[in-house]
Write a protein that holds these residues in place. Structure first.
Motif, PDB file in Angstrom:
ATOM      1  N   VAL A 106     -12.548  -3.105   0.191  1.00  0.00           N
ATOM      2  CA  VAL A 106     -11.113  -3.417   0.243  1.00  0.00           C
ATOM      3  C   VAL A 106     -10.325  -2.176   0.641  1.00  0.00           C
ATOM      4  O   VAL A 106      -9.423  -2.241   1.473  1.00  0.00           O
ATOM      5  CB  VAL A 106     -10.624  -3.944  -1.127  1.00  0.00           C
ATOM      6  CG1 VAL A 106      -9.117  -4.042  -1.168  1.00  0.00           C
ATOM      7  CG2 VAL A 106     -11.240  -5.302  -1.413  1.00  0.00           C
ATOM      8  N   TYR A 107     -10.694  -1.052   0.064  1.00  0.00           N
ATOM      9  CA  TYR A 107      -9.981   0.203   0.320  1.00  0.00           C
ATOM     10  C   TYR A 107     -10.075   0.602   1.793  1.00  0.00           C
ATOM     11  O   TYR A 107      -9.073   0.915   2.429  1.00  0.00           O
ATOM     12  CB  TYR A 107     -10.557   1.293  -0.574  1.00  0.00           C
ATOM     13  CG  TYR A 107      -9.939   2.644  -0.376  1.00  0.00           C
ATOM     14  CD1 TYR A 107      -8.719   2.945  -0.961  1.00  0.00           C
ATOM     15  CD2 TYR A 107     -10.569   3.616   0.375  1.00  0.00           C
ATOM     16  CE1 TYR A 107      -8.142   4.189  -0.794  1.00  0.00           C
ATOM     17  CE2 TYR A 107     -10.003   4.857   0.547  1.00  0.00           C
ATOM     18  CZ  TYR A 107      -8.783   5.138  -0.042  1.00  0.00           C
ATOM     19  OH  TYR A 107      -8.225   6.361   0.129  1.00  0.00           O
ATOM     20  N   VAL A 166      -0.479   0.293  -4.063  1.00  0.00           N
ATOM     21  CA  VAL A 166      -1.779  -0.379  -4.076  1.00  0.00           C
ATOM     22  C   VAL A 166      -1.670  -1.828  -4.550  1.00  0.00           C
ATOM     23  O   VAL A 166      -2.542  -2.642  -4.273  1.00  0.00           O
ATOM     24  CB  VAL A 166      -2.795   0.406  -4.945  1.00  0.00           C
ATOM     25  CG1 VAL A 166      -2.583   0.142  -6.418  1.00  0.00           C
ATOM     26  CG2 VAL A 166      -4.214   0.057  -4.552  1.00  0.00           C
ATOM     27  N   LEU A 167      -0.600  -2.174  -5.239  1.00  0.00           N
ATOM     28  CA  LEU A 167      -0.459  -3.537  -5.748  1.00  0.00           C
ATOM     29  C   LEU A 167      -0.518  -4.579  -4.633  1.00  0.00           C
ATOM     30  O   LEU A 167      -1.165  -5.611  -4.783  1.00  0.00           O
ATOM     31  CB  LEU A 167       0.835  -3.680  -6.542  1.00  0.00           C
ATOM     32  CG  LEU A 167       0.856  -2.950  -7.880  1.00  0.00           C
ATOM     33  CD1 LEU A 167       2.216  -3.095  -8.547  1.00  0.00           C
ATOM     34  CD2 LEU A 167      -0.228  -3.444  -8.794  1.00  0.00           C
ATOM     35  N   ASN A 168       0.147  -4.320  -3.516  1.00  0.00           N
ATOM     36  CA  ASN A 168       0.130  -5.277  -2.409  1.00  0.00           C
ATOM     37  C   ASN A 168      -1.266  -5.462  -1.840  1.00  0.00           C
ATOM     38  O   ASN A 168      -1.654  -6.572  -1.478  1.00  0.00           O
ATOM     39  CB  ASN A 168       1.067  -4.813  -1.290  1.00  0.00           C
ATOM     40  CG  ASN A 168       2.502  -4.850  -1.717  1.00  0.00           C
ATOM     41  OD1 ASN A 168       2.873  -5.639  -2.569  1.00  0.00           O
ATOM     42  ND2 ASN A 168       3.315  -3.994  -1.117  1.00  0.00           N
ATOM     43  N   VAL A 169      -2.029  -4.380  -1.754  1.00  0.00           N
ATOM     44  CA  VAL A 169      -3.372  -4.450  -1.183  1.00  0.00           C
ATOM     45  C   VAL A 169      -4.282  -5.304  -2.052  1.00  0.00           C
ATOM     46  O   VAL A 169      -4.946  -6.220  -1.574  1.00  0.00           O
ATOM     47  CB  VAL A 169      -3.961  -3.024  -1.029  1.00  0.00           C
ATOM     48  CG1 VAL A 169      -5.395  -3.078  -0.558  1.00  0.00           C
ATOM     49  CG2 VAL A 169      -3.115  -2.203  -0.075  1.00  0.00           C
ATOM     50  N   PHE A 170      -4.313  -5.027  -3.344  1.00  0.00           N
ATOM     51  CA  PHE A 170      -5.226  -5.750  -4.218  1.00  0.00           C
ATOM     52  C   PHE A 170      -4.712  -7.135  -4.596  1.00  0.00           C
ATOM     53  O   PHE A 170      -5.492  -8.003  -4.956  1.00  0.00           O
ATOM     54  CB  PHE A 170      -5.549  -4.909  -5.451  1.00  0.00           C
ATOM     55  CG  PHE A 170      -6.556  -3.846  -5.144  1.00  0.00           C
ATOM     56  CD1 PHE A 170      -7.903  -4.130  -5.139  1.00  0.00           C
ATOM     57  CD2 PHE A 170      -6.157  -2.571  -4.805  1.00  0.00           C
ATOM     58  CE1 PHE A 170      -8.833  -3.165  -4.828  1.00  0.00           C
ATOM     59  CE2 PHE A 170      -7.077  -1.593  -4.492  1.00  0.00           C
ATOM     60  CZ  PHE A 170      -8.433  -1.882  -4.504  1.00  0.00           C
ATOM     61  N   GLU A 171      -3.420  -7.366  -4.519  1.00  0.00           N
ATOM     62  CA  GLU A 171      -2.879  -8.701  -4.787  1.00  0.00           C
ATOM     63  C   GLU A 171      -3.352  -9.683  -3.732  1.00  0.00           C
ATOM     64  O   GLU A 171      -3.688 -10.820  -4.031  1.00  0.00           O
ATOM     65  CB  GLU A 171      -1.345  -8.633  -4.829  1.00  0.00           C
ATOM     66  CG  GLU A 171      -0.681  -9.901  -5.291  1.00  0.00           C
ATOM     67  CD  GLU A 171      -0.265 -10.794  -4.143  1.00  0.00           C
ATOM     68  OE1 GLU A 171      -0.133 -12.017  -4.384  1.00  0.00           O
ATOM     69  OE2 GLU A 171      -0.100 -10.312  -3.032  1.00  0.00           O
ATOM     70  N   LYS A 172      -3.424  -9.250  -2.476  1.00  0.00           N
ATOM     71  CA  LYS A 172      -3.940 -10.114  -1.409  1.00  0.00           C
ATOM     72  C   LYS A 172      -5.391 -10.471  -1.673  1.00  0.00           C
ATOM     73  O   LYS A 172      -5.809 -11.597  -1.473  1.00  0.00           O
ATOM     74  CB  LYS A 172      -3.816  -9.415  -0.057  1.00  0.00           C
ATOM     75  CG  LYS A 172      -2.408  -9.299   0.441  1.00  0.00           C
ATOM     76  CD  LYS A 172      -2.367  -8.520   1.741  1.00  0.00           C
ATOM     77  CE  LYS A 172      -0.934  -8.199   2.111  1.00  0.00           C
ATOM     78  NZ  LYS A 172      -0.863  -7.234   3.210  1.00  0.00           N
ATOM     79  N   GLU A 173      -6.173  -9.501  -2.113  1.00  0.00           N
ATOM     80  CA  GLU A 173      -7.590  -9.742  -2.391  1.00  0.00           C
ATOM     81  C   GLU A 173      -7.751 -10.684  -3.574  1.00  0.00           C
ATOM     82  O   GLU A 173      -8.607 -11.556  -3.571  1.00  0.00           O
ATOM     83  CB  GLU A 173      -8.265  -8.396  -2.690  1.00  0.00           C
ATOM     84  CG  GLU A 173      -9.755  -8.467  -2.750  1.00  0.00           C
ATOM     85  CD  GLU A 173     -10.389  -8.768  -1.413  1.00  0.00           C
ATOM     86  OE1 GLU A 173     -11.507  -9.316  -1.430  1.00  0.00           O
ATOM     87  OE2 GLU A 173      -9.804  -8.472  -0.370  1.00  0.00           O
ATOM     88  N   ARG A 174      -6.936 -10.548  -4.587  1.00  0.00           N
ATOM     89  CA  ARG A 174      -7.023 -11.389  -5.777  1.00  0.00           C
ATOM     90  C   ARG A 174      -6.727 -12.838  -5.445  1.00  0.00           C
ATOM     91  O   ARG A 174      -7.364 -13.751  -5.958  1.00  0.00           O
ATOM     92  CB  ARG A 174      -6.034 -10.879  -6.825  1.00  0.00           C
ATOM     93  CG  ARG A 174      -6.063 -11.670  -8.107  1.00  0.00           C
ATOM     94  CD  ARG A 174      -5.049 -11.090  -9.094  1.00  0.00           C
ATOM     95  NE  ARG A 174      -4.973 -11.897 -10.256  1.00  0.00           N
ATOM     96  CZ  ARG A 174      -4.139 -12.913 -10.407  1.00  0.00           C
ATOM     97  NH1 ARG A 174      -3.305 -13.220  -9.459  1.00  0.00           N
ATOM     98  NH2 ARG A 174      -4.123 -13.612 -11.518  1.00  0.00           N
ATOM     99  N   ASN A 175      -5.772 -13.083  -4.550  1.00  0.00           N
ATOM    100  CA  ASN A 175      -5.416 -14.459  -4.202  1.00  0.00           C
ATOM    101  C   ASN A 175      -6.549 -15.214  -3.544  1.00  0.00           C
ATOM    102  O   ASN A 175      -6.567 -16.438  -3.555  1.00  0.00           O
ATOM    103  CB  ASN A 175      -4.181 -14.476  -3.277  1.00  0.00           C
ATOM    104  CG  ASN A 175      -2.907 -14.310  -4.073  1.00  0.00           C
ATOM    105  OD1 ASN A 175      -2.892 -14.500  -5.287  1.00  0.00           O
ATOM    106  ND2 ASN A 175      -1.849 -13.949  -3.384  1.00  0.00           N
ATOM    107  N   MET A 176      -7.508 -14.507  -2.961  1.00  0.00           N
ATOM    108  CA  MET A 176      -8.634 -15.183  -2.309  1.00  0.00           C
ATOM    109  C   MET A 176      -9.514 -15.900  -3.304  1.00  0.00           C
ATOM    110  O   MET A 176     -10.250 -16.805  -2.952  1.00  0.00           O
ATOM    111  CB  MET A 176      -9.456 -14.174  -1.515  1.00  0.00           C
ATOM    112  CG  MET A 176      -8.763 -13.659  -0.310  1.00  0.00           C
ATOM    113  SD  MET A 176      -9.860 -12.525   0.526  1.00  0.00           S
ATOM    114  CE  MET A 176      -8.702 -11.723   1.599  1.00  0.00           C
TER     115      MET A 176
END
Length: 178
Positions: A106-107, A166-176
């Motif tokens: 993800v990073y 970083v919240l925006n980056v990992f929030e997109k991943e969480r929604n998957m």
């Protein structure tokens, strides 16, 4: 058994008139969660009020499933029992490695986040560095405290700023996953 492409699940839920039909190309798992009211958005209308659990509780399918479970349990012997050595399928090290791999993927797939983070770090370093350039060699305790406090504030500022970006980056991943 859900069937090919969850066809049996779809057939079962669409038996009820209150169930909205699945759209072409829609993910069956997402459709099922939305239909029964457990998804991230509700189906709305009468489907939201329908008691699928109650309908299953009084169905022939439930009776067949319970009968099949009894058959399987009755045939259990010491040779065919499934035994697990531990509570988890893999060791803590393997789990940690997999989580680290996922986080790294993800990073490194987020170049805009990395560039922004690095630019902010450089700007903050220059800002705080120029504020205390005259105190390279502190002559008393007060100047030393000022330097330590500036380092603390710089680290705190970078931490909060990194957390917010970083919240925006990992929030997109969480929604998957939902």
């Amino acid at each position: 058994d859900l069937g090919e492409g969850s066809s049996k699940l779809i057939e079962y839920l669409e038996r009820y008139d209150q169930t909205p039909k699945i759209k072409f190309g829609e993910n069956p798992a997402t459709w099922m969660l939305t239909t029964i009211g457990a998804g991230s958005s509700s189906a709305g209308g009468s489907a939201q009020m329908f008691d699928y659990a109650g309908a299953y509780r009084h169905s022939k399918l439930r009776d067949q499933c319970l009968e099949r479970i009894k058959e399987i349990c009755a045939g259990a012997t010491d040779e065919n029992k499934v035994v697990f050595v531990s509570k988890y399928a893999t060791t803590l090290g393997t789990q940690s490695l997999e989580v680290l791999k996922k986080a790294s993927t993800v990073y490194f797939r987020s170049p805009t986040y990395n560039v922004t983070r690095n630019i902010v770090s450089v700007v903050v370093a220059v800002l705080f560095g120029t504020c205390y350039i005259n105190y390279r060699d502190p002559s008393n305790e007060s100047e030393l405290n000022s330097v330590f406090n500036s380092v603390f504030i710089a680290v705190l500022f970078l931490s909060v700023s990194s957390q917010n970006t970083v919240l925006n980056v990992f929030e997109k991943e969480r929604n998957m996953y939902y």
